[in-house]
Design an enzyme around this catalytic site. Structure first.
Site, PDB file in Angstrom:
ATOM      1  N   CYS A  89       0.822  -1.202   0.000  1.00 31.81           N
ATOM      2  CA  CYS A  89       0.000   0.000   0.000  1.00 31.81           C
ATOM      3  C   CYS A  89       0.861   1.259   0.000  1.00 31.81           C
ATOM      4  CB  CYS A  89      -0.878   0.030   1.237  1.00 31.81           C
ATOM      5  SG  CYS A  89      -1.926  -1.406   1.382  1.00 31.81           S
ATOM      6  N   ARG A 132       4.705   0.758  -6.515  1.00 30.99           N
ATOM      7  CA  ARG A 132       4.723  -0.181  -5.389  1.00 30.99           C
ATOM      8  C   ARG A 132       3.780  -1.358  -5.614  1.00 30.99           C
ATOM      9  NH1 ARG A 132       6.556   2.499  -0.452  1.00 30.99           N
ATOM     10  NH2 ARG A 132       5.327   1.052   0.762  1.00 30.99           N
ATOM     11  N   TRP A 184      -2.934  -2.554  -1.718  1.00 32.68           N
ATOM     12  CA  TRP A 184      -2.491  -3.888  -2.163  1.00 32.68           C
ATOM     13  C   TRP A 184      -3.128  -4.847  -1.183  1.00 32.68           C
ATOM     14  CZ3 TRP A 184       0.639  -8.033  -0.497  1.00 32.68           C
ATOM     15  CH2 TRP A 184       1.186  -8.818  -1.516  1.00 32.68           C
ATOM     16  N   ASN A 202      -1.207   0.848   5.883  1.00 30.53           N
ATOM     17  CA  ASN A 202      -0.387  -0.177   5.244  1.00 30.53           C
ATOM     18  C   ASN A 202       0.062  -1.124   6.348  1.00 30.53           C
ATOM     19  OD1 ASN A 202       1.375  -1.674   3.639  1.00 30.53           O
ATOM     20  ND2 ASN A 202       3.043  -0.171   3.818  1.00 30.53           N
ATOM     21  N   GLY A 203      -0.167  -2.430   6.168  1.00 27.15           N
ATOM     22  CA  GLY A 203       0.275  -3.369   7.193  1.00 27.15           C
ATOM     23  C   GLY A 203      -0.781  -4.425   7.454  1.00 27.15           C
ATOM     24  N   GLU A 233      18.870 -15.063 -11.269  1.00 29.03           N
ATOM     25  CA  GLU A 233      18.355 -13.703 -11.427  1.00 29.03           C
ATOM     26  C   GLU A 233      17.739 -13.518 -12.824  1.00 29.03           C
ATOM     27  OE1 GLU A 233      17.562 -11.389  -9.570  1.00 29.03           O
ATOM     28  OE2 GLU A 233      17.599  -9.554 -10.750  1.00 29.03           O
ATOM     29  N   LYS A 261      13.874 -12.408 -13.358  1.00 29.99           N
ATOM     30  CA  LYS A 261      13.466 -11.226 -14.142  1.00 29.99           C
ATOM     31  C   LYS A 261      12.440 -11.618 -15.194  1.00 29.99           C
ATOM     32  CE  LYS A 261      14.471  -8.743 -12.110  1.00 29.99           C
ATOM     33  NZ  LYS A 261      15.218  -8.427 -10.939  1.00 29.99           N
ATOM     34  N   GLU A 287       8.994 -12.427 -13.648  1.00 29.94           N
ATOM     35  CA  GLU A 287       8.288 -11.254 -13.132  1.00 29.94           C
ATOM     36  C   GLU A 287       7.704 -10.408 -14.249  1.00 29.94           C
ATOM     37  OE1 GLU A 287      10.394  -9.357  -9.368  1.00 29.94           O
ATOM     38  OE2 GLU A 287      11.748  -9.540 -11.051  1.00 29.94           O
ATOM     39  N   HIS A 319      21.218 -33.936 -14.045  1.00 31.91           N
ATOM     40  CA  HIS A 319      20.600 -34.687 -12.939  1.00 31.91           C
ATOM     41  C   HIS A 319      19.085 -34.485 -12.890  1.00 31.91           C
ATOM     42  CE1 HIS A 319      24.527 -35.788 -11.429  1.00 31.91           C
ATOM     43  NE2 HIS A 319      24.902 -34.525 -11.552  1.00 31.91           N
ATOM     44  N   LYS A 372       6.678  -3.337  -4.892  1.00 31.69           N
ATOM     45  CA  LYS A 372       8.089  -2.966  -4.876  1.00 31.69           C
ATOM     46  C   LYS A 372       8.726  -3.226  -3.514  1.00 31.69           C
ATOM     47  CE  LYS A 372      11.866  -1.190  -6.529  1.00 31.69           C
ATOM     48  NZ  LYS A 372      12.656  -2.125  -7.366  1.00 31.69           N
TER      49      LYS A 372
END
Ligand code: F6R
Length: 610
Positions: free
Chosen positions: A2, A27, A74, A100-101, A483, A487, A490, A506, A605
């Site tokens: 948020c 965010r 969010w 937010n939380g 990484e 990327k 996402e 394997h 974010k």
């Protein structure tokens, strides 16, 4: 997570709130809303979905008021919907609150309030806070907020305005326990936000609230109190970020701009910290911890996501250069595995934002379990990770707005190289000008790899319809394979896996078929031949090989369908260069697939809840 903005002052409030929310869009959010006090009444406007939906509503029914709050949500408690969007107005219509939380005890609180006749119109924990504050509101907002905080368990940053105090009384009260909250100081006006990016266009003078703080802002005053209502001193800081850095600067997306900013960001991260003549590394503020670093028997490095990949590279750097054993943990796992911590352990938290709840909890756990010192590698001055640490290596990436981390990652790698050289020195080795001097080659190498964007875009065009990708790397480039896969996932929503190249046989080799691109990182001397054999294994099974290599294309043309050339730098710094084509590949695949690369679905974010 948020986003929170607030304004008290004489300027038209709604455009300022919307501007702040726009800057917090990165965010990640699913609904947005604003509240103002107009003629002694609370008025709100909310909309599900993108901010433009809220803007359209406000265009058709403009809102003016003397001070206000804005929020991007969010969802945690309750589905993403207009009903659950903030600001939340209490049942008596006397205040509006944004949050937010996560309030962990919201259910018993809600039950009690409902039994006492308080109505609830949403499924959120936020509405519980609004009614709790309202329950105690008797003319003065501050004591009501303090009383509400005493009943809350969990993590929160919230801000509230009310009709108490009567017409013309411009006041916002905010509280912080966990997620970030800062005050922006102006002349006859004050701001409040969850993130410096929302404030940079208006002020760079800020006060970061600490856990347990409750703040009251009016146009001409800023006061901070502790949980018992006693005033506390909080020092104002000047942010050294340039407001222009937080704009797109002509690029189509923040992510692309930030990929291209890496040359400068990397240079800014080592500039002034290296004496190239002697090889001496100068890390500001480390005198306080050097003795403990010298005596340490091992490091515990704690991080999440992309920062965790940087930690894996850091393990190679520190173990090789300083010969100090390193354990790397996910922030979200560390506390739950009974780590063995004693006074020989120094904990290092890596975080772009410095506000990731899982990383912060792990750092705190290391402290409580008896770690000798806490060190942060962080991009945001004044953030929680830096405040709880004994020393910080700042990355000088500037604001990173794109949700997918790019320049924060490469600058973390440079910061970790500096930390490795520093550890080497404090543990008795002479400084080595050759090792330090390797950094100087990075900016030019990054410029060269960025210049190959056109070819990478064409590769993206050829393979953007693939359903799966595999990324292979060995040694210090294995985290780069991880990484590269992260990327791509996402940004393009393509399933991708990163694997140590030698492990392919394997298991994952069973996946190879003519539709699956395999990106193989084949640079340096140590494992080049081995990775080439792994490419051969893919090629022999009709897989598509995209080689990232520092060799002549002819060297790999018998095993690769596509070749991305990267300049060679020192082995320890090669990951900084190698990751850039993978960032560009993910970006261009994402754009081709029409994805929202700056705000990928479901992502935030700064993940300020656990
Ligand atoms: C990936 C990404 C995330 C972050 C992670 C940690 O592109 O950005 O995986 O790396 O959420 O964030 P910080 O570094 O702020 O602690």
């Amino acid at each position: 997570m948020c986003g929170i903005v607030g304004y008290v002052g004489d300027r038209p409030v709604v455009p300022l709130l919307l501007d702040g929310l726009k800057r917090l869009e990165y965010r990640g959010y699913d609904s947005a809303g604003v509240a103002v006090v107009r003629d002694g009444e609370i008025v709100t406007c909310k909309a599900e979905g993108k901010l433009e939906n809220l803007v359209a509503r406000l265009d058709s029914a403009p809102l003016a008021g003397s001070h206000g709050l804005g929020h991007t949500r969010w969802a945690t408690h309750g589905a993403p919907s207009e009903r659950n969007a903030h600001p939340m107005v209490d049942a008596r219509g006397r205040l509006a609150l944004i949050h937010n939380g996560i309030i962990e005890n919201f259910l018993p609180l809600k039950r009690r309030l409902a039994e006492e006749g308080w109505a609830f119109r949403s499924d959120t924990d936020t509405e519980v806070i609004a009614n709790l504050v309202s329950e105690r509101l008797d003319g003065d907002l501050l004591p009501a907020v303090l009383a509400a905080c005493r009943q809350l368990e969990g993590m929160y940053a919230f801000a509230v305005l009310s009709t108490a105090g009567g017409d013309g009384h411009q006041e916002i009260v905010a509280a912080r326990q966990g997620p970030p909250l800062l005050l922006g100081l102006g002349d006859g006006e004050q701001y409040l936000a969850s993130d410096p990016a929302a404030l940079l266009a208006h002020t760079r003078d800020v006060v970061f609230l600490e856990n347990g703080d409750v703040a009251r802002i009016t146009p001409r005053s800023v006061e901070v109190f502790d949980g018992s209502g006693e005033p506390v001193e909080r020092r104002a800081q000047r942010l050294d970020w340039d407001p222009v850095q937080a704009d797109k600067g002509g690029y189509r997306h923040y992510m692309l701009k930030e990929i291209h900013e890496q040359t400068q960001a990397v240079q800014d991260t080592f500039a002034g910290r290296i004496d190239f003549a002697t090889g001496e590394v100068l890390l500001e503020g480390f005198a306080a911890v050097d003795e403990r670093l010298a005596a340490a028997s091992r490091l515990h490095v704690l991080a999440c996501g992309t920062s965790w990949h940087a930690a894996l590279v850091g393990k190679f750097l520190i173990e090789e250069l300083a010969r100090l054993p390193v354990e790397v943990d996910y922030g979200s796992e560390y506390r739950y595995r009974h780590p063995i911590v004693d006074e020989g352990v120094v904990a290092v938290g890596i975080s772009q934002s410095g506000e990731t709840a899982d990383t912060l909890s792990a750092m705190q756990a290391a402290r409580e379990l008896g770690a000798a010192a806490l060190v942060a590698v962080c991009n945001v001055r004044g953030s929680e990770a830096t405040r709880i640490s004994d020393a910080t290596v700042y990355t000088h990436a500037g604001p990173e707005i794109g949700v997918a981390s790019t320049k924060a990652f490469t600058t973390q790698l440079v910061a970790l190289y500096l930390l490795a050289l520093h550890l080497r020195r404090v543990r008795g080795e002479e400084p080595d000008p050759a090792l330090a001097g390797e950094l100087a080659h990075l900016p030019q190498a990054l410029d060269r790899v960025l210049a190959s964007e056109r070819e990478i875009r064409q590769i993206a065009r050829r393979y953007h319809r693939a359903r799966d990708f595999l990324f292979l790397g060995r040694g210090i480039n294995y985290p780069i394979a991880l990484e590269g896969a992260l990327k791509l996932k996402e940004i393009s929503y393509i399933h991708a896996e990163g694997y140590p190249a030698g492990e392919m046989k394997h298991g994952p080799i069973a996946l190879i078929d003519p539709d699956m691109p395999v990106v193989a990182i084949a640079t340096g001397e140590r494992v080049y031949d081995k990775v080439k054999s792994n490419m051969q294994e893919v090629h022999a099974r009709d897989g598509i090989v995209i080689a990232v290599t520092d060799r002549d294309p002819e060297d790999v043309e018998d095993v690769a369908d596509e070749v991305i050339r990267v300049p060679r730098v020192a082995e320890w710094l090669q990951p900084v260069v190698n990751v850039v084509p993978l960032q560009l590949l993910a970006y261009h695949v994402g754009v081709r697939r029409g994805a929202d690369v700056d705000q990928p679905r479901n992502l935030a974010k700064s993940v300020t809840v656990e």
